[in-house]
Design a protein around this motif. Structure first.
Motif, short mmCIF file in Angstrom:
data_model
loop_
_atom_site.label_atom_id
_atom_site.label_comp_id
_atom_site.label_asym_id
_atom_site.label_seq_id
_atom_site.Cartn_x
_atom_site.Cartn_y
_atom_site.Cartn_z
N SER A 25 0.88 -1.15 -0.07
CA SER A 25 -0.08 0.11 -0.14
C SER A 25 0.96 1.18 -0.10
O SER A 25 2.31 0.96 0.44
CB SER A 25 -0.98 0.02 1.14
N ARG A 26 0.20 2.37 -0.25
CA ARG A 26 0.94 3.74 -0.08
C ARG A 26 0.42 4.36 1.13
O ARG A 26 0.69 5.69 1.15
CB ARG A 26 0.77 4.61 -1.32
N THR A 27 0.26 3.59 2.27
CA THR A 27 -0.09 4.20 3.38
C THR A 27 0.94 4.78 4.10
O THR A 27 2.05 4.12 4.24
CB THR A 27 -0.77 3.03 4.37
N LYS B 143 13.98 -1.36 -2.94
CA LYS B 143 12.99 -1.97 -3.79
C LYS B 143 12.30 -0.75 -4.68
O LYS B 143 11.92 0.21 -3.86
CB LYS B 143 11.90 -2.83 -3.25
N THR B 144 12.36 -0.57 -5.85
CA THR B 144 11.90 0.38 -6.72
C THR B 144 12.30 0.28 -8.18
O THR B 144 13.46 0.05 -8.29
CB THR B 144 11.89 1.87 -6.36
N ILE B 145 11.39 0.16 -9.13
CA ILE B 145 11.68 0.06 -10.51
C ILE B 145 12.27 1.56 -11.05
O ILE B 145 12.92 1.54 -12.07
CB ILE B 145 10.49 -0.16 -11.55
N ASP B 146 11.92 2.50 -10.07
CA ASP B 146 12.89 3.61 -10.40
C ASP B 146 14.13 3.70 -10.25
O ASP B 146 15.01 4.61 -10.79
CB ASP B 146 12.42 4.80 -9.60
N LYS B 147 14.80 3.01 -9.43
CA LYS B 147 16.38 2.93 -9.18
C LYS B 147 16.68 4.04 -8.74
O LYS B 147 17.80 4.65 -8.99
CB LYS B 147 17.16 2.23 -10.39
N THR C 14 7.89 6.19 -20.11
CA THR C 14 8.05 5.06 -19.29
C THR C 14 7.93 5.63 -17.96
O THR C 14 7.56 6.87 -17.72
CB THR C 14 9.69 4.65 -19.33
N MET C 15 7.69 4.84 -16.91
CA MET C 15 7.80 5.02 -15.43
C MET C 15 9.13 5.68 -14.87
O MET C 15 9.97 6.16 -15.85
CB MET C 15 7.42 4.05 -14.63
N GLY C 16 9.22 5.92 -13.71
CA GLY C 16 10.62 6.24 -13.10
C GLY C 16 10.46 7.38 -12.20
O GLY C 16 11.46 7.90 -11.66
N ARG C 17 9.42 8.16 -12.07
CA ARG C 17 8.92 9.46 -11.38
C ARG C 17 10.16 10.47 -11.75
O ARG C 17 9.88 10.75 -12.94
CB ARG C 17 9.06 8.93 -9.89
N HIS C 18 10.86 11.00 -10.81
CA HIS C 18 11.62 11.88 -11.24
C HIS C 18 13.21 11.52 -11.39
O HIS C 18 14.11 12.36 -11.69
CB HIS C 18 11.79 12.97 -9.87
N ALA D 222 10.97 9.77 -20.27
CA ALA D 222 10.41 9.24 -18.85
C ALA D 222 9.36 10.02 -18.47
O ALA D 222 9.08 11.44 -18.90
CB ALA D 222 11.65 9.80 -17.75
N GLU D 223 8.28 9.80 -17.53
CA GLU D 223 7.07 10.32 -17.31
C GLU D 223 7.40 11.67 -16.56
O GLU D 223 6.54 12.71 -16.53
CB GLU D 223 6.27 9.32 -16.37
N GLY D 224 8.68 12.09 -16.00
CA GLY D 224 9.03 13.08 -15.35
C GLY D 224 9.82 14.16 -16.14
O GLY D 224 10.11 15.20 -15.49
N LYS E 116 2.74 13.70 -6.72
CA LYS E 116 1.51 13.79 -7.66
C LYS E 116 1.51 12.62 -8.83
O LYS E 116 2.52 12.08 -9.14
CB LYS E 116 1.62 15.21 -8.30
N TYR E 117 0.53 12.56 -9.48
CA TYR E 117 0.31 11.47 -10.62
C TYR E 117 0.94 11.99 -11.74
O TYR E 117 0.11 12.57 -12.70
CB TYR E 117 -0.92 10.99 -10.44
N LEU E 118 2.15 11.55 -12.26
CA LEU E 118 2.57 11.94 -13.49
C LEU E 118 1.91 11.24 -14.55
O LEU E 118 1.64 9.90 -14.66
CB LEU E 118 4.29 11.97 -13.54
N GLY F 93 3.18 2.28 -18.53
CA GLY F 93 2.44 2.38 -17.11
C GLY F 93 2.89 1.19 -16.33
O GLY F 93 3.85 0.70 -16.47
N HIS F 94 1.82 0.65 -15.80
CA HIS F 94 2.04 -0.41 -14.75
C HIS F 94 2.54 -1.93 -15.41
O HIS F 94 2.58 -2.72 -14.50
CB HIS F 94 0.82 -0.60 -13.74
N LEU F 95 2.46 -2.08 -16.80
CA LEU F 95 3.11 -3.12 -17.17
C LEU F 95 4.72 -3.26 -16.83
O LEU F 95 5.06 -4.20 -16.48
CB LEU F 95 3.08 -3.09 -18.78
N GLN F 96 5.00 -1.97 -16.35
CA GLN F 96 6.48 -2.16 -16.11
C GLN F 96 6.90 -2.60 -14.62
O GLN F 96 8.02 -3.00 -14.10
CB GLN F 96 7.20 -0.84 -16.01
N ARG F 97 5.63 -2.65 -13.96
CA ARG F 97 5.67 -3.17 -12.53
C ARG F 97 5.08 -4.54 -12.45
O ARG F 97 5.52 -5.40 -11.28
CB ARG F 97 4.46 -2.32 -11.83
N GLY F 98 4.85 -4.99 -13.46
CA GLY F 98 4.22 -6.44 -13.74
C GLY F 98 4.92 -7.56 -14.06
O GLY F 98 6.35 -7.15 -14.43
#
Ligand code: F6P
Length: 376
Positions: free
Chosen positions: A90-92, A144-148, A188-192, A241-243, A264-266, A291-296
């Motif tokens: 979760s992102r709690t 852990k993160t696909i963003d490395k 692609t994902m990766g946030r910032h 990259a999404e950022g 925020k949701y990029l 998107g989330h295919l990169q997490r799957g």
């Protein structure tokens, strides 16, 4: 015989490699030889749904509880082959300023009798682990993160499997791009951080790679595309990259509302670049977002091995009571770094790891490139 109970949780965005890490933490902790060596019998309690599990758990109902599960070797036997996280995530954020539950989390950790807590996560999950550690909880981190984008480690679980998703997607796209002589822009994902786009682009042979660390000029992108066409290219693959953002521009968001960690949701820069190419070159251009295919998907061989090594090393830290550390990889070796250090963002160094002139992967590795004035 002493007994010691270890909690383990997975938090934040899920990815491949989580289940292998859980499996090998369990196998290491329950190894009879370890029990004999340290005179302690370990028990591993899986916490469901990341920090949410430690907020919502009823410690009096630990057995077959909704948020806790006692893990054993038979249960985790096949987990190293499977993607996602069997424990859920979760992102709690227990330290959410609008609803701080950190005291409840610490109380529940105590009531569950957890001697130590292994936290598998990225900047958000490990940021919470760091604060709990400062408040006296015995924490150990696994990156852990696909963003490395964690510091102090060359690897974070999920990255390599995500690279394979990107590379396979680009390979599939090449046929239709060639059939229609089109430009394809893939977001692609990766946030910032630009690691996924940069290394995904390098492995898939993308013509242009745009990353958050180097704002881009749409005119230069179009000049590069037209130059490629003049040299005979029938189609092009561009990774964004999404950022990433244009010079003087801002990140493109899918949703302004921040999550509990303020993110925020990029999303949308891929189509922005495709539109700019259509407008600036007149060429047929399409975009798509992975998107989330990169997490799957199930973990690649590398994520299975890194999950194994990190899971084993995390238990080594618990046995040594060496808390407040994250297991990591440096110079190819498994080692550790203080969690606080790991939280500094690790971004692409555009001077040494990126070609700012042609918006792509570096073209000089063992020689010093002459200075080129870039947009960045
Ligand atoms: O941090 C991993 C990540 O996949 C980012 O690359 C992406 O921007 C974000 O998570 C997506 O978050 P969510 O899964 O909450 O949509």
């Amino acid at each position: 015989m002493n007994k010691s109970r270890i909690g383990i949780l997975t938090g934040g965005g899920d990815c491949a490699g989580l289940n292998p890490a859980i499996k090998w933490a369990v196998k290491t902790a329950l190894d009879r030889r370890l029990t004999q060596e340290c005179g302690t019998e370990f028990e591993v309690i899986g916490i469901r749904n990341g920090w949410q599990g430690l907020i919502t758990v009823d410690p009096s109902k630990m057995e077959n509880g909704k948020y806790t599960v006692t893990l054993n070797e038979a249960m985790v036997r096949t987990w190293d082959r499977l993607g996602g996280t069997y424990l859920g995530s979760s992102r709690t954020n227990p330290y959410n300023p609008e609803n701080d539950c950190s005291r409840l989390v610490m109380d529940n950790i105590a009531k569950l009798g957890l001697e130590a807590l292994i936290c598998i996560g990225g900047e958000d999950t490990l940021g919470v682990a760091y604060k709990l550690g400062q408040a006296g909880v015995n924490v150990v981190g696994i990156p852990k993160t696909i963003d490395k984008d964690l510091s102090g480690t060359e690897y974070t679980l999920g990255f390599e499997t995500a690279l394979n998703v990107i590379t396979n997607a680009v390979d599939s796209l090449r046929t239709t791009a060639g059939s229609h002589e089109r430009i394809f822009v893939i977001e692609t994902m990766g946030r910032h951080a630009g690691w996924l786009a940069l290394e995904g682009g390098e492995s898939s042979g993308a013509f242009i790679i745009l990353i958050p660390e180097c704002d881009f000029s749409m005119n230069k992108v179009n000049d590069l595309v037209l130059e490629g066409r003049s040299l005979g290219a029938r189609y092009d693959i561009i990774l964004v990259a999404e950022g990433a953002k244009p010079v003087g521009g801002t990140e493109i968001l899918k949703d302004e509302a921040p999550d509990s960690f303020g993110h925020k949701y990029l999303g949308g820069i891929g189509e922005y670049v495709a539109r700019g190419i259509r407008k600036g070159t007149g060429l047929e251009t399409r975009s798509l977002t992975l998107g989330h295919l990169q997490r799957g998907g199930d973990p690649c061989a590398y994520d299975r091995r890194m999950g194994r090594y990190f899971g084993i090393a995390a238990v080594d830290l618990v046995v040594a009571r060496d808390y407040g550390k994250m297991v990591s990889m440096k110079n190819g070796e498994i080692t550790t770094v203080p969690i606080k250090e790991a939280l500094k963002p690790s971004l692409v160094n555009i001077k040494t790891q990126y070609d700012t002139e042609r918006y792509s992967g570096r073209r000089a590795i063992l020689r010093v490139r002459r200075k080129i004035r870039g947009q960045c």
